[in-house]
Scaffold this active site. Structure first.
Site, PDB file in Angstrom:
ATOM      1  N   ARG A   1     -90.305   9.713   6.357  1.00 49.83           N
ATOM      2  CA  ARG A   1     -90.037  11.035   5.425  1.00 49.83           C
ATOM      3  C   ARG A   1     -91.467  11.185   4.924  1.00 49.83           C
ATOM      4  O   ARG A   1     -91.796  12.402   4.705  1.00 49.83           O
ATOM      5  CB  ARG A   1     -89.213  10.503   4.307  1.00 49.83           C
ATOM      6  CG  ARG A   1     -89.365  11.408   3.380  1.00 49.83           C
ATOM      7  CD  ARG A   1     -88.032  11.620   2.179  1.00 49.83           C
ATOM      8  NE  ARG A   1     -87.564  10.336   1.991  1.00 49.83           N
ATOM      9  CZ  ARG A   1     -88.182   9.363   0.847  1.00 49.83           C
ATOM     10  NH1 ARG A   1     -89.168  10.002   0.167  1.00 49.83           N
ATOM     11  NH2 ARG A   1     -87.436   8.191   0.615  1.00 49.83           N
TER      12      ARG A   1
ATOM     13  N   TYR B   1     -84.560  38.540   4.795  1.00 46.20           N
ATOM     14  CA  TYR B   1     -83.575  37.784   5.573  1.00 46.20           C
ATOM     15  C   TYR B   1     -82.591  37.330   4.548  1.00 46.20           C
ATOM     16  O   TYR B   1     -82.828  36.934   3.357  1.00 46.20           O
ATOM     17  CB  TYR B   1     -84.145  36.716   5.999  1.00 46.20           C
ATOM     18  CG  TYR B   1     -83.207  35.634   6.798  1.00 46.20           C
ATOM     19  CD1 TYR B   1     -82.362  35.704   7.817  1.00 46.20           C
ATOM     20  CD2 TYR B   1     -82.963  34.459   5.964  1.00 46.20           C
ATOM     21  CE1 TYR B   1     -81.676  34.912   8.178  1.00 46.20           C
ATOM     22  CE2 TYR B   1     -81.946  33.349   6.512  1.00 46.20           C
ATOM     23  CZ  TYR B   1     -81.306  33.677   7.179  1.00 46.20           C
ATOM     24  OH  TYR B   1     -80.471  32.677   7.573  1.00 46.20           O
TER      25      TYR B   1
ATOM     26  N   ASP C   1     -93.201  35.556   4.824  1.00 42.92           N
ATOM     27  CA  ASP C   1     -92.502  34.934   5.781  1.00 42.92           C
ATOM     28  C   ASP C   1     -92.812  35.560   7.059  1.00 42.92           C
ATOM     29  O   ASP C   1     -92.510  36.726   7.370  1.00 42.92           O
ATOM     30  CB  ASP C   1     -91.085  35.356   5.373  1.00 42.92           C
ATOM     31  CG  ASP C   1     -90.061  34.698   6.647  1.00 42.92           C
ATOM     32  OD1 ASP C   1     -90.144  34.430   7.445  1.00 42.92           O
ATOM     33  OD2 ASP C   1     -88.903  34.375   5.974  1.00 42.92           O
TER      34      ASP C   1
ATOM     35  N   LYS D   1     -86.737  30.103  15.223  1.00 45.48           N
ATOM     36  CA  LYS D   1     -86.870  31.182  15.966  1.00 45.48           C
ATOM     37  C   LYS D   1     -87.871  31.336  17.007  1.00 45.48           C
ATOM     38  O   LYS D   1     -87.814  30.555  17.872  1.00 45.48           O
ATOM     39  CB  LYS D   1     -87.136  32.526  14.863  1.00 45.48           C
ATOM     40  CG  LYS D   1     -86.154  32.342  13.664  1.00 45.48           C
ATOM     41  CD  LYS D   1     -84.835  32.650  13.962  1.00 45.48           C
ATOM     42  CE  LYS D   1     -83.877  32.207  12.774  1.00 45.48           C
ATOM     43  NZ  LYS D   1     -83.951  32.904  11.702  1.00 45.48           N
TER      44      LYS D   1
END
Ligand SMILES: *Cc1c(COP(=O)(O)O)cnc(C)c1O
Length: 383
Positions: free
Chosen positions: A49, A101, A174, A199
Protein backbone atom coordinates in the site's frame (compact mmCIF):
# COMPACT_ATOMS: atom_id res chain seq x y z
CA UNK A 1 21.27 11.83 -23.35
CA UNK A 2 18.03 13.80 -23.42
CA UNK A 3 15.35 11.73 -25.11
CA UNK A 4 12.29 12.89 -26.98
CA UNK A 5 8.89 12.10 -25.50
CA UNK A 6 8.30 9.20 -27.95
CA UNK A 7 11.46 7.47 -26.71
CA UNK A 8 10.78 8.29 -23.08
CA UNK A 9 7.42 6.49 -23.34
CA UNK A 10 9.33 3.34 -24.26
CA UNK A 11 12.58 3.60 -22.36
CA UNK A 12 10.81 4.84 -19.28
CA UNK A 13 12.92 5.58 -16.22
CA UNK A 14 14.37 2.11 -15.72
CA UNK A 15 17.92 2.59 -14.46
CA UNK A 16 18.34 -0.70 -12.63
CA UNK A 17 17.86 -3.38 -15.27
CA UNK A 18 20.99 -5.33 -14.34
CA UNK A 19 19.54 -6.08 -10.91
CA UNK A 20 16.57 -7.70 -12.64
CA UNK A 21 18.52 -10.12 -14.87
CA UNK A 22 18.29 -7.64 -17.76
CA UNK A 23 14.56 -8.27 -18.13
CA UNK A 24 13.36 -5.88 -20.84
CA UNK A 25 9.81 -5.79 -19.53
CA UNK A 26 9.58 -4.39 -16.01
CA UNK A 27 8.67 -7.23 -13.58
CA UNK A 28 5.32 -7.41 -11.80
CA UNK A 29 6.13 -7.47 -8.09
CA UNK A 30 2.99 -9.31 -7.05
CA UNK A 31 3.63 -9.13 -3.35
CA UNK A 32 1.71 -7.60 -0.47
CA UNK A 33 4.67 -7.16 1.82
CA UNK A 34 8.50 -7.12 1.93
CA UNK A 35 10.83 -8.81 4.39
CA UNK A 36 13.28 -6.64 6.32
CA UNK A 37 16.97 -7.60 6.63
CA UNK A 38 17.10 -6.55 10.31
CA UNK A 39 15.51 -4.26 12.83
CA UNK A 40 15.71 -0.69 11.60
CA UNK A 41 16.63 -1.81 8.08
CA UNK A 42 14.49 -1.82 4.95
CA UNK A 43 14.98 -2.75 1.31
CA UNK A 44 13.17 0.52 0.57
CA UNK A 45 9.90 -1.38 0.41
CA UNK A 46 7.77 -2.25 3.40
CA UNK A 47 4.20 -2.91 2.33
CA UNK A 48 2.55 -2.58 -1.08
CA UNK A 49 0.00 0.00 0.00
CA UNK A 50 2.93 2.29 0.77
CA UNK A 51 5.38 1.36 -2.01
CA UNK A 52 5.57 -1.34 -4.67
CA UNK A 53 8.37 -1.47 -7.27
CA UNK A 54 6.05 -1.98 -10.27
CA UNK A 55 3.78 0.86 -9.22
CA UNK A 56 6.79 3.03 -8.44
CA UNK A 57 8.20 2.41 -11.91
CA UNK A 58 4.89 3.56 -13.39
CA UNK A 59 4.77 6.59 -11.09
CA UNK A 60 8.30 7.63 -12.08
CA UNK A 61 7.33 7.30 -15.72
CA UNK A 62 4.16 9.38 -15.44
CA UNK A 63 5.94 12.01 -13.32
CA UNK A 64 8.64 12.29 -15.99
CA UNK A 65 6.16 12.49 -18.88
CA UNK A 66 4.23 15.27 -17.10
CA UNK A 67 7.39 17.11 -15.95
CA UNK A 68 6.37 16.63 -12.32
CA UNK A 69 8.50 15.80 -9.30
CA UNK A 70 6.15 13.03 -8.22
CA UNK A 71 3.13 11.10 -9.47
CA UNK A 72 0.90 8.90 -7.35
CA UNK A 73 -0.94 6.03 -9.05
CA UNK A 74 -4.46 5.25 -7.88
CA UNK A 75 -6.95 2.48 -8.61
CA UNK A 76 -9.10 4.82 -10.75
CA UNK A 77 -9.23 8.40 -11.95
CA UNK A 78 -11.94 9.16 -9.40
CA UNK A 79 -9.72 7.86 -6.58
CA UNK A 80 -6.97 10.23 -7.75
CA UNK A 81 -9.37 13.20 -7.81
CA UNK A 82 -10.70 12.30 -4.36
CA UNK A 83 -7.15 12.09 -2.97
CA UNK A 84 -6.44 15.58 -4.34
CA UNK A 85 -9.64 16.88 -2.73
CA UNK A 86 -8.45 15.39 0.59
CA UNK A 87 -5.72 18.06 0.55
CA UNK A 88 -8.49 20.60 1.26
CA UNK A 89 -10.12 21.30 4.61
CA UNK A 90 -13.69 22.10 5.66
CA UNK A 91 -14.44 25.73 4.86
CA UNK A 92 -12.30 25.73 1.71
CA UNK A 93 -13.83 26.82 -1.58
CA UNK A 94 -13.05 25.63 -5.13
CA UNK A 95 -13.89 27.30 -8.44
CA UNK A 96 -14.50 24.60 -11.04
CA UNK A 97 -15.13 24.45 -14.75
CA UNK A 98 -18.85 23.76 -15.33
CA UNK A 99 -18.38 21.31 -18.23
CA UNK A 100 -16.49 18.50 -16.50
CA UNK A 101 -16.46 14.71 -16.74
CA UNK A 102 -19.80 13.84 -15.05
CA UNK A 103 -18.29 11.82 -12.21
CA UNK A 104 -16.22 14.77 -10.99
CA UNK A 105 -19.08 17.15 -10.06
CA UNK A 106 -20.88 14.13 -8.56
CA UNK A 107 -17.85 13.60 -6.30
CA UNK A 108 -17.82 17.31 -5.40
CA UNK A 109 -21.56 17.33 -4.66
CA UNK A 110 -22.03 14.02 -2.86
CA UNK A 111 -18.70 13.51 -1.08
CA UNK A 112 -16.87 16.84 -0.74
CA UNK A 113 -19.77 19.24 -0.09
CA UNK A 114 -21.16 17.23 2.87
CA UNK A 115 -17.65 17.51 4.37
CA UNK A 116 -17.75 21.29 4.23
CA UNK A 117 -15.98 22.14 0.97
CA UNK A 118 -17.92 24.49 -1.30
CA UNK A 119 -17.81 24.79 -5.09
CA UNK A 120 -18.73 27.41 -7.65
CA UNK A 121 -18.74 26.39 -11.31
CA UNK A 122 -17.97 28.79 -14.16
CA UNK A 123 -17.11 28.62 -17.84
CA UNK A 124 -13.32 29.09 -17.96
CA UNK A 125 -13.13 28.96 -21.74
CA UNK A 126 -14.77 32.39 -22.04
CA UNK A 127 -11.82 34.01 -20.27
CA UNK A 128 -10.89 34.53 -16.64
CA UNK A 129 -13.41 37.25 -15.64
CA UNK A 130 -16.15 34.89 -14.46
CA UNK A 131 -13.64 32.77 -12.55
CA UNK A 132 -11.99 35.84 -11.01
CA UNK A 133 -15.37 37.04 -9.75
CA UNK A 134 -16.15 33.63 -8.25
CA UNK A 135 -12.95 33.59 -6.16
CA UNK A 136 -13.42 34.36 -2.46
CA UNK A 137 -10.89 34.60 0.39
CA UNK A 138 -11.70 30.91 1.09
CA UNK A 139 -10.81 29.78 -2.46
CA UNK A 140 -7.95 27.28 -2.32
CA UNK A 141 -8.11 25.78 -5.81
CA UNK A 142 -9.29 26.22 -9.38
CA UNK A 143 -10.25 22.95 -11.09
CA UNK A 144 -10.38 22.67 -14.89
CA UNK A 145 -10.32 20.29 -17.85
CA UNK A 146 -9.13 21.46 -21.24
CA UNK A 147 -10.53 20.52 -23.69
CA UNK A 148 -13.66 19.89 -21.62
CA UNK A 149 -15.76 16.76 -21.62
CA UNK A 150 -17.80 16.62 -23.82
CA UNK A 151 -18.18 20.17 -25.19
CA UNK A 152 -14.47 20.48 -26.08
CA UNK A 153 -14.12 24.01 -24.68
CA UNK A 154 -10.52 25.14 -24.42
CA UNK A 155 -9.18 27.06 -21.41
CA UNK A 156 -5.98 29.09 -21.32
CA UNK A 157 -3.94 27.09 -18.78
CA UNK A 158 -1.33 29.85 -18.31
CA UNK A 159 -4.02 32.45 -17.59
CA UNK A 160 -5.83 30.13 -15.17
CA UNK A 161 -2.54 29.44 -13.32
CA UNK A 162 -1.76 33.16 -13.09
CA UNK A 163 -5.22 33.88 -11.72
CA UNK A 164 -4.97 31.05 -9.18
CA UNK A 165 -1.55 32.13 -7.94
CA UNK A 166 -2.47 35.83 -7.76
CA UNK A 167 -5.28 34.87 -5.39
CA UNK A 168 -3.36 32.35 -3.28
CA UNK A 169 -4.91 29.24 -4.81
CA UNK A 170 -3.58 26.25 -6.76
CA UNK A 171 -4.58 25.21 -10.26
CA UNK A 172 -5.67 21.58 -10.76
CA UNK A 173 -5.96 20.33 -14.35
CA UNK A 174 -7.55 17.06 -15.44
CA UNK A 175 -5.34 16.24 -18.43
CA UNK A 176 -7.07 12.96 -19.38
CA UNK A 177 -8.32 14.09 -22.80
CA UNK A 178 -4.90 14.93 -24.24
CA UNK A 179 -2.51 12.77 -22.18
CA UNK A 180 1.02 13.93 -21.33
CA UNK A 181 2.03 13.22 -24.92
CA UNK A 182 0.07 16.24 -26.14
CA UNK A 183 -0.17 18.61 -23.17
CA UNK A 184 1.81 19.22 -19.97
CA UNK A 185 -0.12 21.60 -17.70
CA UNK A 186 2.62 21.63 -15.02
CA UNK A 187 4.97 23.33 -17.50
CA UNK A 188 2.28 25.98 -18.11
CA UNK A 189 1.93 26.87 -14.43
CA UNK A 190 -0.55 24.30 -13.10
CA UNK A 191 0.19 22.85 -9.67
CA UNK A 192 -1.57 19.48 -9.83
CA UNK A 193 -2.42 17.33 -12.84
CA UNK A 194 -4.88 14.49 -12.56
CA UNK A 195 -5.50 11.71 -15.05
CA UNK A 196 -7.90 8.93 -15.58
CA UNK A 197 -5.17 6.45 -16.54
CA UNK A 198 -8.02 4.23 -17.70
CA UNK A 199 -8.06 6.27 -20.91
CA UNK A 200 -5.08 7.12 -23.16
CA UNK A 201 -2.31 6.16 -20.73
CA UNK A 202 -3.41 2.52 -20.46
CA UNK A 203 -4.98 2.80 -23.89
CA UNK A 204 -6.59 -0.61 -24.33
CA UNK A 205 -9.80 -0.48 -22.28
CA UNK A 206 -8.50 -3.34 -20.17
CA UNK A 207 -7.88 -1.71 -16.80
CA UNK A 208 -8.78 1.27 -14.64
CA UNK A 209 -6.17 3.62 -13.21
CA UNK A 210 -5.73 7.17 -12.00
CA UNK A 211 -2.86 9.61 -11.35
CA UNK A 212 -2.17 12.77 -9.45
CA UNK A 213 1.04 14.51 -10.53
CA UNK A 214 2.64 17.47 -8.74
CA UNK A 215 5.67 19.76 -8.99
CA UNK A 216 5.99 20.98 -5.43
CA UNK A 217 7.73 18.47 -3.10
CA UNK A 218 5.64 19.65 -0.12
CA UNK A 219 2.43 18.95 -2.02
CA UNK A 220 3.91 15.61 -3.13
CA UNK A 221 4.59 14.60 0.47
CA UNK A 222 1.03 15.48 1.52
CA UNK A 223 -0.41 13.52 -1.40
CA UNK A 224 1.75 10.48 -0.53
CA UNK A 225 0.51 10.66 3.04
CA UNK A 226 -3.12 10.70 1.82
CA UNK A 227 -2.55 7.82 -0.63
CA UNK A 228 -0.80 5.59 1.88
CA UNK A 229 -3.51 6.32 4.42
CA UNK A 230 -6.66 5.90 2.31
CA UNK A 231 -5.13 3.03 0.32
CA UNK A 232 -6.81 3.47 -3.06
CA UNK A 233 -3.53 2.60 -4.79
CA UNK A 234 -3.04 0.86 -8.12
CA UNK A 235 -2.29 -2.89 -7.88
CA UNK A 236 1.01 -4.27 -9.27
CA UNK A 237 -0.54 -6.07 -12.26
CA UNK A 238 -2.61 -3.04 -13.26
CA UNK A 239 0.49 -0.87 -12.87
CA UNK A 240 2.24 -3.15 -15.33
CA UNK A 241 -0.65 -2.95 -17.80
CA UNK A 242 -0.48 0.85 -17.74
CA UNK A 243 3.31 0.76 -18.13
CA UNK A 244 2.85 -1.42 -21.19
CA UNK A 245 0.14 0.89 -22.53
CA UNK A 246 2.38 3.95 -22.18
CA UNK A 247 5.01 2.36 -24.42
CA UNK A 248 2.72 2.90 -27.42
CA UNK A 249 1.17 6.19 -26.24
CA UNK A 250 2.89 8.28 -28.90
CA UNK A 251 1.97 6.14 -31.90
CA UNK A 252 -1.57 5.60 -30.64
CA UNK A 253 -2.17 9.31 -30.08
CA UNK A 254 -0.72 10.23 -33.48
CA UNK A 255 -2.91 7.74 -35.35
CA UNK A 256 -6.04 8.49 -33.30
CA UNK A 257 -5.63 12.22 -33.89
CA UNK A 258 -5.16 11.71 -37.64
CA UNK A 259 -8.34 9.58 -37.71
CA UNK A 260 -10.25 12.13 -35.61
CA UNK A 261 -9.53 14.96 -38.03
CA UNK A 262 -10.63 12.81 -40.99
CA UNK A 263 -13.86 11.81 -39.20
CA UNK A 264 -14.52 15.43 -38.18
CA UNK A 265 -14.35 16.42 -41.86
CA UNK A 266 -16.55 13.47 -42.85
CA UNK A 267 -19.18 14.33 -40.22
CA UNK A 268 -19.23 17.98 -41.31
CA UNK A 269 -20.46 16.82 -44.73
CA UNK A 270 -23.45 14.87 -43.40
CA UNK A 271 -26.81 16.68 -43.71
CA UNK A 272 -28.01 14.95 -40.49
CA UNK A 273 -25.18 16.56 -38.51
CA UNK A 274 -25.77 20.14 -37.34
CA UNK A 275 -22.47 20.67 -35.50
CA UNK A 276 -19.04 19.06 -35.24
CA UNK A 277 -16.99 20.17 -32.26
CA UNK A 278 -13.32 19.22 -32.64
CA UNK A 279 -10.52 21.59 -31.61
CA UNK A 280 -8.41 20.38 -34.56
CA UNK A 281 -10.80 22.19 -36.92
CA UNK A 282 -9.49 25.72 -37.63
CA UNK A 283 -12.96 27.20 -36.98
CA UNK A 284 -13.06 25.79 -33.43
CA UNK A 285 -12.81 28.78 -31.03
CA UNK A 286 -10.02 27.08 -29.07
CA UNK A 287 -7.93 26.05 -32.09
CA UNK A 288 -5.32 28.83 -31.91
CA UNK A 289 -5.05 28.66 -28.12
CA UNK A 290 -4.41 24.92 -28.27
CA UNK A 291 -1.56 25.53 -30.69
CA UNK A 292 0.05 27.66 -27.95
CA UNK A 293 -0.37 25.19 -25.09
CA UNK A 294 -0.58 21.68 -26.58
CA UNK A 295 1.26 19.65 -29.19
CA UNK A 296 -1.93 18.43 -30.84
CA UNK A 297 -5.70 18.37 -30.61
CA UNK A 298 -6.39 14.85 -29.40
CA UNK A 299 -8.89 12.36 -30.72
CA UNK A 300 -12.10 13.20 -28.89
CA UNK A 301 -14.85 14.78 -30.93
CA UNK A 302 -18.42 15.72 -30.25
CA UNK A 303 -21.17 16.10 -32.81
CA UNK A 304 -24.81 17.07 -32.77
CA UNK A 305 -27.41 15.46 -35.01
CA UNK A 306 -30.33 17.49 -36.36
CA UNK A 307 -32.98 15.21 -34.84
CA UNK A 308 -33.03 13.47 -31.45
CA UNK A 309 -34.61 10.34 -33.00
CA UNK A 310 -31.37 9.75 -34.96
CA UNK A 311 -29.48 9.01 -31.74
CA UNK A 312 -30.85 5.51 -31.00
CA UNK A 313 -30.61 4.57 -34.68
CA UNK A 314 -26.93 5.49 -34.87
CA UNK A 315 -26.12 3.80 -31.55
CA UNK A 316 -27.86 0.63 -32.71
CA UNK A 317 -26.31 0.54 -36.16
CA UNK A 318 -22.64 1.23 -35.59
CA UNK A 319 -20.77 -2.07 -35.85
CA UNK A 320 -17.01 -1.54 -35.77
CA UNK A 321 -17.49 1.52 -33.55
CA UNK A 322 -18.89 0.30 -30.22
CA UNK A 323 -21.62 2.01 -28.22
CA UNK A 324 -19.89 2.30 -24.83
CA UNK A 325 -18.73 4.87 -22.33
CA UNK A 326 -15.03 5.50 -21.83
CA UNK A 327 -12.45 6.78 -24.24
CA UNK A 328 -8.80 6.76 -25.16
CA UNK A 329 -8.50 3.10 -26.17
CA UNK A 330 -7.38 1.51 -29.40
CA UNK A 331 -11.03 0.91 -30.36
CA UNK A 332 -13.41 3.72 -31.35
CA UNK A 333 -16.30 4.23 -28.92
CA UNK A 334 -19.49 6.20 -29.38
CA UNK A 335 -21.03 7.64 -26.21
CA UNK A 336 -24.35 9.37 -25.50
CA UNK A 337 -23.33 11.76 -22.70
CA UNK A 338 -26.80 12.72 -21.40
CA UNK A 339 -27.63 9.13 -20.41
CA UNK A 340 -24.10 7.84 -19.80
CA UNK A 341 -21.10 9.89 -18.66
CA UNK A 342 -23.18 12.94 -17.70
CA UNK A 343 -26.37 11.24 -16.44
CA UNK A 344 -25.95 12.75 -12.95
CA UNK A 345 -25.31 16.32 -14.09
CA UNK A 346 -28.32 18.53 -13.23
CA UNK A 347 -30.44 19.40 -16.33
CA UNK A 348 -29.92 23.16 -15.86
CA UNK A 349 -26.13 22.69 -15.97
CA UNK A 350 -26.41 20.53 -19.11
CA UNK A 351 -28.60 23.21 -20.70
CA UNK A 352 -26.20 26.02 -19.75
CA UNK A 353 -23.32 24.07 -21.28
CA UNK A 354 -25.26 23.34 -24.48
CA UNK A 355 -25.10 19.60 -23.82
CA UNK A 356 -28.35 18.57 -25.53
CA UNK A 357 -30.01 15.21 -26.13
CA UNK A 358 -28.81 15.43 -29.77
CA UNK A 359 -25.14 15.32 -28.80
CA UNK A 360 -22.94 12.28 -29.28
CA UNK A 361 -19.30 11.91 -28.29
CA UNK A 362 -16.86 9.88 -30.31
CA UNK A 363 -13.57 8.59 -28.95
CA UNK A 364 -11.69 7.93 -32.15
CA UNK A 365 -9.48 4.84 -32.06
CA UNK A 366 -6.60 3.67 -34.18
CA UNK A 367 -8.47 1.49 -36.68
CA UNK A 368 -8.03 2.06 -40.41
CA UNK A 369 -9.83 5.33 -41.12
CA UNK A 370 -11.57 3.92 -44.20
CA UNK A 371 -13.13 1.21 -42.07
CA UNK A 372 -14.33 3.85 -39.61
CA UNK A 373 -15.90 6.01 -42.32
CA UNK A 374 -17.45 2.91 -43.92
CA UNK A 375 -19.00 2.01 -40.56
CA UNK A 376 -20.37 5.52 -40.08
CA UNK A 377 -21.62 5.56 -43.68
CA UNK A 378 -23.67 2.41 -43.14
CA UNK A 379 -24.96 3.65 -39.76
CA UNK A 380 -25.99 7.02 -41.23
CA UNK A 381 -27.68 5.19 -44.13
CA UNK A 382 -30.12 3.75 -41.56
CA UNK A 383 -31.40 7.25 -40.65
C1 LIG B 1 -12.98 8.79 -17.12
C2 LIG B 1 -12.63 10.13 -16.62
C3 LIG B 1 -12.45 10.36 -15.24
C4 LIG B 1 -12.68 9.27 -14.20
O1 LIG B 1 -11.73 8.27 -14.30
P1 LIG B 1 -12.00 6.73 -13.89
O2 LIG B 1 -10.72 6.07 -14.22
O3 LIG B 1 -13.17 6.25 -14.71
O4 LIG B 1 -12.32 6.72 -12.44
C5 LIG B 1 -12.06 11.63 -14.85
N1 LIG B 1 -11.87 12.62 -15.74
C6 LIG B 1 -12.04 12.43 -17.06
C7 LIG B 1 -11.82 13.56 -18.01
C8 LIG B 1 -12.43 11.18 -17.55
O5 LIG B 1 -12.61 11.01 -18.85
Amino acid sequence: MSLSIESRCIHLEDDDRAARYGAVSFPIYQTATFAHPALGQSTGYDYSRVQNPTRQQLEKTVAALESGTDAVAFATGMAAILAVMELLAPGDHVVTESDLYGGTPRLFRTVCEPRGITFTSVNFSKGMEEAAQAITPATKALYIETPTNPMMNVTDIRAAAELAHARGAVLIVDNTFLSPYLQNPLTLGADIVVHSGTKYLSGHNDTLAGFAVVKDPVLAARLREVSKTIGANLAPFDSWLVLRGIQTLAVRMDRAEENALALAHWLQKQPQVSRVIYPGLPEHPGHELMKCQARGFGAMLTFEVTDKTYVPVLLKNVKLIRFAESLGGTESLLTYPVTQTHADVPPEVLAANGLTDRILRLSVGIENVNDLTADLTQAFAAL
